[in-house]
Design a protein around this motif. Structure first.
Motif, PDB file in Angstrom:
ATOM      1  N   THR A  37      19.960  55.621   4.332  1.00 11.01           N
ATOM      2  CA  THR A  37      19.534  54.215   4.281  1.00 11.01           C
ATOM      3  C   THR A  37      18.392  53.913   5.247  1.00 11.01           C
ATOM      4  O   THR A  37      18.089  52.746   5.488  1.00 11.01           O
ATOM      5  CB  THR A  37      20.715  53.295   4.608  1.00 11.01           C
ATOM      6  OG1 THR A  37      21.178  53.571   5.934  1.00 11.01           O
ATOM      7  CG2 THR A  37      21.848  53.452   3.622  1.00 11.01           C
ATOM      8  N   LEU A  38      17.796  54.949   5.801  1.00  5.37           N
ATOM      9  CA  LEU A  38      16.686  54.797   6.750  1.00  5.37           C
ATOM     10  C   LEU A  38      17.071  53.936   7.951  1.00  5.37           C
ATOM     11  O   LEU A  38      16.293  53.129   8.446  1.00  5.37           O
ATOM     12  CB  LEU A  38      15.447  54.239   6.056  1.00  5.37           C
ATOM     13  CG  LEU A  38      14.913  55.065   4.892  1.00  5.37           C
ATOM     14  CD1 LEU A  38      13.776  54.353   4.209  1.00  5.37           C
ATOM     15  CD2 LEU A  38      14.496  56.451   5.355  1.00  5.37           C
ATOM     16  N   GLY A  39      18.297  54.087   8.412  1.00  5.40           N
ATOM     17  CA  GLY A  39      18.769  53.402   9.607  1.00  5.40           C
ATOM     18  C   GLY A  39      19.410  52.057   9.382  1.00  5.40           C
ATOM     19  O   GLY A  39      20.014  51.509  10.297  1.00  5.40           O
ATOM     20  N   ILE A  40      19.298  51.503   8.181  1.00  2.34           N
ATOM     21  CA  ILE A  40      19.874  50.173   7.939  1.00  2.34           C
ATOM     22  C   ILE A  40      21.397  50.230   7.935  1.00  2.34           C
ATOM     23  O   ILE A  40      22.059  49.295   8.366  1.00  2.34           O
ATOM     24  CB  ILE A  40      19.325  49.576   6.631  1.00  2.34           C
ATOM     25  CG1 ILE A  40      17.833  49.317   6.815  1.00  2.34           C
ATOM     26  CG2 ILE A  40      20.059  48.314   6.238  1.00  2.34           C
ATOM     27  CD1 ILE A  40      17.127  48.793   5.619  1.00  2.34           C
ATOM     28  N   GLY A  41      21.965  51.322   7.499  1.00  3.87           N
ATOM     29  CA  GLY A  41      23.424  51.462   7.480  1.00  3.87           C
ATOM     30  C   GLY A  41      24.025  51.838   8.815  1.00  3.87           C
ATOM     31  O   GLY A  41      25.241  51.846   8.977  1.00  3.87           O
ATOM     32  N   PHE A  42      23.190  52.143   9.803  1.00  6.30           N
ATOM     33  CA  PHE A  42      23.677  52.594  11.104  1.00  6.30           C
ATOM     34  C   PHE A  42      24.601  51.582  11.786  1.00  6.30           C
ATOM     35  O   PHE A  42      25.683  51.963  12.243  1.00  6.30           O
ATOM     36  CB  PHE A  42      22.496  52.957  12.007  1.00  6.30           C
ATOM     37  CG  PHE A  42      22.884  53.434  13.363  1.00  6.30           C
ATOM     38  CD1 PHE A  42      23.455  54.685  13.527  1.00  6.30           C
ATOM     39  CD2 PHE A  42      22.695  52.632  14.479  1.00  6.30           C
ATOM     40  CE1 PHE A  42      23.822  55.135  14.782  1.00  6.30           C
ATOM     41  CE2 PHE A  42      23.052  53.070  15.726  1.00  6.30           C
ATOM     42  CZ  PHE A  42      23.614  54.317  15.885  1.00  6.30           C
ATOM     43  N   PRO A  43      24.250  50.293  11.898  1.00  7.59           N
ATOM     44  CA  PRO A  43      25.162  49.351  12.565  1.00  7.59           C
ATOM     45  C   PRO A  43      26.509  49.235  11.862  1.00  7.59           C
ATOM     46  O   PRO A  43      27.551  49.145  12.519  1.00  7.59           O
ATOM     47  CB  PRO A  43      24.413  48.017  12.525  1.00  7.59           C
ATOM     48  CG  PRO A  43      22.986  48.387  12.378  1.00  7.59           C
ATOM     49  CD  PRO A  43      22.976  49.639  11.558  1.00  7.59           C
ATOM     50  N   MET A  44      26.521  49.254  10.529  1.00  7.90           N
ATOM     51  CA  MET A  44      27.784  49.167   9.806  1.00  7.90           C
ATOM     52  C   MET A  44      28.655  50.386  10.080  1.00  7.90           C
ATOM     53  O   MET A  44      29.860  50.273  10.260  1.00  7.90           O
ATOM     54  CB  MET A  44      27.539  49.045   8.298  1.00  7.90           C
ATOM     55  CG  MET A  44      27.168  47.658   7.831  1.00  7.90           C
ATOM     56  SD  MET A  44      25.544  47.131   8.345  1.00  7.90           S
ATOM     57  CE  MET A  44      24.610  47.238   6.884  1.00  7.90           C
ATOM     58  N   MET A  45      28.028  51.549  10.137  1.00  8.21           N
ATOM     59  CA  MET A  45      28.788  52.765  10.397  1.00  8.21           C
ATOM     60  C   MET A  45      29.288  52.803  11.845  1.00  8.21           C
ATOM     61  O   MET A  45      30.379  53.298  12.111  1.00  8.21           O
ATOM     62  CB  MET A  45      27.927  54.001  10.098  1.00  8.21           C
ATOM     63  CG  MET A  45      27.549  54.142   8.640  1.00  8.21           C
ATOM     64  SD  MET A  45      28.964  54.166   7.525  1.00  8.21           S
ATOM     65  CE  MET A  45      29.752  55.677   7.993  1.00  8.21           C
ATOM     66  N   ILE A  46      28.521  52.257  12.767  1.00  9.17           N
ATOM     67  CA  ILE A  46      28.969  52.202  14.163  1.00  9.17           C
ATOM     68  C   ILE A  46      30.173  51.267  14.293  1.00  9.17           C
ATOM     69  O   ILE A  46      31.121  51.566  15.017  1.00  9.17           O
ATOM     70  CB  ILE A  46      27.808  51.778  15.097  1.00  9.17           C
ATOM     71  CG1 ILE A  46      26.774  52.897  15.167  1.00  9.17           C
ATOM     72  CG2 ILE A  46      28.300  51.403  16.478  1.00  9.17           C
ATOM     73  CD1 ILE A  46      27.287  54.207  15.719  1.00  9.17           C
ATOM     74  N   VAL A  47      30.161  50.145  13.594  1.00  7.62           N
ATOM     75  CA  VAL A  47      31.316  49.248  13.602  1.00  7.62           C
ATOM     76  C   VAL A  47      32.533  49.965  13.025  1.00  7.62           C
ATOM     77  O   VAL A  47      33.641  49.880  13.563  1.00  7.62           O
ATOM     78  CB  VAL A  47      31.014  47.951  12.808  1.00  7.62           C
ATOM     79  CG1 VAL A  47      32.267  47.134  12.581  1.00  7.62           C
ATOM     80  CG2 VAL A  47      29.961  47.136  13.527  1.00  7.62           C
ATOM     81  N   TRP A  48      32.322  50.701  11.947  1.00  8.83           N
ATOM     82  CA  TRP A  48      33.412  51.435  11.302  1.00  8.83           C
ATOM     83  C   TRP A  48      34.002  52.487  12.241  1.00  8.83           C
ATOM     84  O   TRP A  48      35.229  52.602  12.387  1.00  8.83           O
ATOM     85  CB  TRP A  48      32.891  52.082  10.016  1.00  8.83           C
ATOM     86  CG  TRP A  48      33.829  52.990   9.339  1.00  8.83           C
ATOM     87  CD1 TRP A  48      34.939  52.647   8.615  1.00  8.83           C
ATOM     88  CD2 TRP A  48      33.762  54.417   9.297  1.00  8.83           C
ATOM     89  NE1 TRP A  48      35.548  53.760   8.122  1.00  8.83           N
ATOM     90  CE2 TRP A  48      34.849  54.868   8.535  1.00  8.83           C
ATOM     91  CE3 TRP A  48      32.878  55.348   9.838  1.00  8.83           C
ATOM     92  CZ2 TRP A  48      35.076  56.207   8.300  1.00  8.83           C
ATOM     93  CZ3 TRP A  48      33.102  56.682   9.592  1.00  8.83           C
ATOM     94  CH2 TRP A  48      34.192  57.096   8.834  1.00  8.83           C
ATOM     95  N   ILE A  49      33.152  53.258  12.905  1.00 12.46           N
ATOM     96  CA  ILE A  49      33.660  54.313  13.785  1.00 12.46           C
ATOM     97  C   ILE A  49      34.239  53.723  15.073  1.00 12.46           C
ATOM     98  O   ILE A  49      35.202  54.265  15.626  1.00 12.46           O
ATOM     99  CB  ILE A  49      32.586  55.381  14.060  1.00 12.46           C
ATOM    100  CG1 ILE A  49      33.272  56.692  14.435  1.00 12.46           C
ATOM    101  CG2 ILE A  49      31.627  54.962  15.133  1.00 12.46           C
ATOM    102  CD1 ILE A  49      32.382  57.886  14.365  1.00 12.46           C
ATOM    103  N   ALA A  50      33.703  52.589  15.542  1.00  6.88           N
ATOM    104  CA  ALA A  50      34.282  51.931  16.718  1.00  6.88           C
ATOM    105  C   ALA A  50      35.701  51.480  16.427  1.00  6.88           C
ATOM    106  O   ALA A  50      36.591  51.609  17.274  1.00  6.88           O
ATOM    107  CB  ALA A  50      33.418  50.742  17.131  1.00  6.88           C
TER     108      ALA A  50
END
Length: 125
Positions: A46-59
């Motif tokens: 996603t060229l970095g756009i999905g990064f915050p969502m994945m960080i919330v998921w892993i947190a």
């Protein structure tokens, strides 16, 4: 390589003693290698756009695997994060920081913490 390193580092940082509590992850760091690969993979696609969502998921995964041991018992934790809403909020804060040449970064950090920390609760097990 980076995913396994991140899993080991987080496991190491979350094994601490605080007052009379021993705070640690219930699982080993090998449980988190696959989720970190997912974070890296989704971020790349996603060229970095999905990064915050994945960080919330892993947190959420890390917080729900934390436990604080004491002689009287064990305290567990739960996170009531909404991956999409909280992830989009973090993305907006990060974009504001980028567009302001990182001048907004301290305010973004404060806003993110003010939103995320109240969503963490403890459970007496």
């Amino acid at each position: 390589m980076g995913a396994s390193y991140a899993a080991v580092v987080f496991n190491w940082h979350l094994n601490i003693d605080y007052k009379e509590y021993n705070i640690h992850l219930k699982s080993s760091s090998s449980k988190y290698i696959i989720p970190w690969f997912k974070v890296i993979f989704i971020s790349a696609i996603t060229l970095g756009i999905g990064f915050p969502m994945m960080i919330v998921w892993i947190a959420r995964k890390y917080i729900e695997d934390l436990e604080a041991r004491k002689e009287e018992g064990v305290i567990g934790f739960m996170a009531e994060f909404d991956t999409n809403d909280d992830g989009m909020f973090i993305l907006k804060q990060l974009l504001l920081s980028v567009f302001s040449l990182c001048i907004y970064l301290p305010f973004a950090t404060k806003n993110i913490m003010n939103r995320m920390i109240p969503k963490i609760a403890y459970i007496n097990e």
